[in-house]
Scaffold this motif. Structure first.
Motif, PDB file in Angstrom:
ATOM      1  N   LYS A  93       0.943  -1.401  -0.065  1.00  0.00           N
ATOM      2  CA  LYS A  93      -0.019  -0.069   0.144  1.00  0.00           C
ATOM      3  C   LYS A  93       1.013   1.326   0.033  1.00  0.00           C
ATOM      4  N   PRO A  94       0.183   2.373  -0.642  1.00  0.00           N
ATOM      5  CA  PRO A  94      -0.874   2.543  -1.257  1.00  0.00           C
ATOM      6  C   PRO A  94      -0.598   1.564  -2.680  1.00  0.00           C
ATOM      7  N   LEU A  95      -2.003   1.321  -3.092  1.00  0.00           N
ATOM      8  CA  LEU A  95      -1.788   0.325  -4.428  1.00  0.00           C
ATOM      9  C   LEU A  95      -1.288   1.086  -5.516  1.00  0.00           C
ATOM     10  N   ALA A  96      -1.512   2.484  -5.612  1.00  0.00           N
ATOM     11  CA  ALA A  96      -0.911   3.177  -6.807  1.00  0.00           C
ATOM     12  C   ALA A  96      -0.780   4.756  -6.249  1.00  0.00           C
ATOM     13  N   PRO A 153       8.121  10.278  14.019  1.00  0.00           N
ATOM     14  CA  PRO A 153       9.182  11.240  13.511  1.00  0.00           C
ATOM     15  C   PRO A 153       9.101  10.838  11.904  1.00  0.00           C
ATOM     16  N   PHE A 154       9.725  11.805  11.057  1.00  0.00           N
ATOM     17  CA  PHE A 154       9.786  11.751   9.800  1.00  0.00           C
ATOM     18  C   PHE A 154      10.687  10.748   9.136  1.00  0.00           C
ATOM     19  N   PRO A 155      10.071   9.816   8.375  1.00  0.00           N
ATOM     20  CA  PRO A 155      10.951   8.785   7.704  1.00  0.00           C
ATOM     21  C   PRO A 155      11.473   9.117   6.366  1.00  0.00           C
ATOM     22  N   GLY A 156      12.780   9.180   6.366  1.00  0.00           N
ATOM     23  CA  GLY A 156      13.761   9.627   5.310  1.00  0.00           C
ATOM     24  C   GLY A 156      13.516   8.773   4.147  1.00  0.00           C
ATOM     25  N   ARG A 157      13.129   7.546   4.283  1.00  0.00           N
ATOM     26  CA  ARG A 157      13.085   6.565   3.105  1.00  0.00           C
ATOM     27  C   ARG A 157      11.671   6.816   2.312  1.00  0.00           C
ATOM     28  N   ILE A 158      10.948   7.525   2.726  1.00  0.00           N
ATOM     29  CA  ILE A 158       9.597   7.849   1.953  1.00  0.00           C
ATOM     30  C   ILE A 158       9.875   9.246   0.974  1.00  0.00           C
ATOM     31  N   ALA A 159       9.821   9.141  -0.279  1.00  0.00           N
ATOM     32  CA  ALA A 159      10.241  10.360  -1.000  1.00  0.00           C
ATOM     33  C   ALA A 159       9.158  10.807  -1.853  1.00  0.00           C
ATOM     34  N   ASP A 160       8.496   9.679  -2.552  1.00  0.00           N
ATOM     35  CA  ASP A 160       7.570   9.906  -3.501  1.00  0.00           C
ATOM     36  C   ASP A 160       5.995  10.240  -3.014  1.00  0.00           C
ATOM     37  N   VAL A 161       5.722  10.103  -1.939  1.00  0.00           N
ATOM     38  CA  VAL A 161       4.317  10.480  -1.429  1.00  0.00           C
ATOM     39  C   VAL A 161       4.174  10.951   0.003  1.00  0.00           C
ATOM     40  N   GLY A 162       3.428  11.680   0.260  1.00  0.00           N
ATOM     41  CA  GLY A 162       3.253  12.528   1.668  1.00  0.00           C
ATOM     42  C   GLY A 162       2.501  11.533   2.577  1.00  0.00           C
ATOM     43  N   VAL A 163       2.240  11.949   3.656  1.00  0.00           N
ATOM     44  CA  VAL A 163       1.966  11.358   4.801  1.00  0.00           C
ATOM     45  C   VAL A 163       0.340  10.810   4.681  1.00  0.00           C
ATOM     46  N   VAL A 164      -0.434  11.502   3.769  1.00  0.00           N
ATOM     47  CA  VAL A 164      -1.559  11.175   3.572  1.00  0.00           C
ATOM     48  C   VAL A 164      -1.715   9.466   2.911  1.00  0.00           C
ATOM     49  N   LYS A 165      -0.845   9.545   1.587  1.00  0.00           N
ATOM     50  CA  LYS A 165      -0.875   8.332   1.020  1.00  0.00           C
ATOM     51  C   LYS A 165      -0.201   7.346   1.789  1.00  0.00           C
ATOM     52  N   LEU A 167       0.708   6.985   5.329  1.00  0.00           N
ATOM     53  CA  LEU A 167       0.378   6.610   6.416  1.00  0.00           C
ATOM     54  C   LEU A 167      -1.246   6.481   6.657  1.00  0.00           C
ATOM     55  N   ALA A 168      -1.926   7.524   6.115  1.00  0.00           N
ATOM     56  CA  ALA A 168      -3.356   7.720   6.390  1.00  0.00           C
ATOM     57  C   ALA A 168      -4.026   6.741   5.699  1.00  0.00           C
ATOM     58  N   THR A 169      -3.501   6.128   4.611  1.00  0.00           N
ATOM     59  CA  THR A 169      -4.452   5.015   3.903  1.00  0.00           C
ATOM     60  C   THR A 169      -4.288   3.909   4.793  1.00  0.00           C
ATOM     61  N   HIS A 170      -3.289   3.704   6.039  1.00  0.00           N
ATOM     62  CA  HIS A 170      -3.710   2.542   6.949  1.00  0.00           C
ATOM     63  C   HIS A 170      -5.107   2.786   7.685  1.00  0.00           C
ATOM     64  N   ASP A 171      -5.155   4.070   8.029  1.00  0.00           N
ATOM     65  CA  ASP A 171      -6.353   4.324   8.831  1.00  0.00           C
ATOM     66  C   ASP A 171      -7.813   4.340   8.060  1.00  0.00           C
ATOM     67  N   ILE A 172      -7.493   4.719   6.725  1.00  0.00           N
ATOM     68  CA  ILE A 172      -8.803   4.605   5.849  1.00  0.00           C
ATOM     69  C   ILE A 172      -9.258   3.374   5.711  1.00  0.00           C
ATOM     70  N   HIS A 198       5.556  17.608  -0.334  1.00  0.00           N
ATOM     71  CA  HIS A 198       4.323  16.658   0.106  1.00  0.00           C
ATOM     72  C   HIS A 198       3.938  17.181   1.609  1.00  0.00           C
ATOM     73  N   GLU A 199       2.887  16.854   2.009  1.00  0.00           N
ATOM     74  CA  GLU A 199       2.318  17.119   3.227  1.00  0.00           C
ATOM     75  C   GLU A 199       2.867  16.262   4.258  1.00  0.00           C
ATOM     76  N   ASP A 200       2.937  16.869   5.582  1.00  0.00           N
ATOM     77  CA  ASP A 200       3.450  16.140   6.735  1.00  0.00           C
ATOM     78  C   ASP A 200       2.733  15.713   7.880  1.00  0.00           C
ATOM     79  N   MET A 201       1.454  16.534   7.674  1.00  0.00           N
ATOM     80  CA  MET A 201       0.754  16.480   8.637  1.00  0.00           C
ATOM     81  C   MET A 201      -1.092  16.573   8.147  1.00  0.00           C
ATOM     82  N   ILE A 202      -1.821  15.787   8.713  1.00  0.00           N
ATOM     83  CA  ILE A 202      -3.244  15.939   8.157  1.00  0.00           C
ATOM     84  C   ILE A 202      -4.272  15.811   9.409  1.00  0.00           C
ATOM     85  N   ALA A 203      -5.253  16.696   9.402  1.00  0.00           N
ATOM     86  CA  ALA A 203      -6.256  16.357  10.445  1.00  0.00           C
ATOM     87  C   ALA A 203      -7.660  16.342   9.513  1.00  0.00           C
TER      88      ALA A 203
END
Length: 341
Positions: A93-96, A153-165, A167-172, A198-203
């Motif tokens: 995930k995310p699928l694409a 904390p911010f994971p340096g390994r993630i470069a192509d998407v933000g926190v929504v796609k 991490l938030a995809t887990h919660d969706i 990309h975004e780092d925080m979402i509510a």
């Protein structure tokens, strides 16, 4: 496929890919044949596992299925190549990278008659699995609200998407999985502080199909790690901690209070608290067992690509809401065939 062992391949040997390699290499009934990664070091592979550069090289080895754990931007390209070659696939995930790409992947694997799943690992967390069964049994009564908090904390390994796609995809997916409800509307705000695009925080606040409210707080800006889901209903609330795989029930009180200042408040009162004893197995291993069984035609609970595409669509609703400052409603025709389970 062989009668005794399935031949598996892996695309991507990053942080998550190394975990997949570890589990696949020890998975009963499966041989991890090779990993495709153009920049990986062969020394980091389990003994006896080959290293190739591209997914086409994996396909040429005659694999039965492939786990796709490369950066999200390449999921569509890799997945379509596997579908065209008649190879089953478990895609992280995310699928694409977009909802449209996710739908194309789902359609390609469906047309080829192949088994395909999305790696929504939280479904296999013991606390989440137990929570879902208890909600299905009606132990909470009507579900009123789902609140998730996922931060660290911010994971340096993630470069192509933000926190929504990321991490938030887990919660969706988790919210739809445990409640059996789908999202109808989303209102969200985002923050970007890391200097990336990309975004780092979402509510976000969502309205679910059964009337429940969903609240999601997700960020890469916290110095501590938290993974908590709270489901409130008629009879109390469940608290699932997916870091520790603990599930706790807080019941509404049934004993009258004699303290006048408190009794004047016409709400629920504190009742019993129960922390359940749950068998705890590694979620990634359980996920792989289910996908192996799906390839073998056995009963399983994999997350299909239509469900994965719906999750990506809801994540994009969050981003559209944040960009426009408006509540966004789900287009019911956008992802035909995608359900909540």
């Amino acid at each position: 496929m062989t009668d005794s062992q399935l031949r598996a391949g892996l695309v991507g040997l990053g942080a998550m890919g190394r975990n997949h390699a570890r589990v696949l290499n020890a998975l009963e009934g499966v041989d991890l044949v090779a990993v495709a990664d153009p920049v990986a070091d062969a020394a980091s592979l389990p003994s006896g596992v080959g290293l190739v550069a591209q997914v086409e090289d994996l396909i040429a080895l005659g694999v039965d299925y492939v786990v796709v754990a490369c950066p999200t931007a390449y999921h569509e390209q890799v997945g379509l190549a596997l579908a065209a070659a008649g190879v089953h696939a478990l895609i992280e995930k995310p699928l694409a990278h977009t909802a449209e790409a996710s739908v194309r992947l789902a359609a390609a694997f469906e047309a080829a008659g192949l088994v395909a799943g999305v790696g929504h690992i939280e479904r296999f967390n013991p606390a989440v699995a137990s929570l879902r069964e208890r909600l299905k049994a009606g132990e909470l009564g009507e579900i009123l609200q789902v609140v998730t908090r996922r931060q660290g904390p911010f994971p340096g390994r993630i470069a192509d998407v933000g926190v929504v796609k990321d991490l938030a995809t887990h919660d969706i997916d988790l919210t739809g999985f445990v409640t059996g409800q789908s999202y109808r509307t989303i209102s969200a705000q985002t923050v970007s502080r890391s200097g990336r695009e990309h975004e780092d925080m979402i509510a976000a606040v969502g309205q679910l199909s059964g009337g429940a409210i969903a609240n999601h707080s997700v960020n890469w800006l916290s110095p501590f790690k938290e993974r908590t889901t709270v489901v409130t209903g008629d009879r109390g609330c469940f608290v699932a901690d997916t870091l520790t795989a603990d599930l706790t029930f807080y019941a509404n009180g049934v004993v009258d209070t004699e303290w006048e200042a408190i009794s004047n408040f016409r709400g629920v009162s504190e009742g019993d608290m129960i922390r359940y004893a749950i068998r705890k197995r590694e979620p990634l291993l359980v996920e792989h067992e289910h996908f192996r069984d799906a390839v073998l035609g056995k009963p399983n609970d994999i997350v299909d690509l239509r469900r994965g595409a719906m999750t990506v669509e809801v994540s994009e609703m969050m981003l559209r809401s944040a960009a426009t400052g408006q509540t966004v409603a789900l287009d019911a025709t956008a992802l035909d065939g995608a359900g909540t389970r």
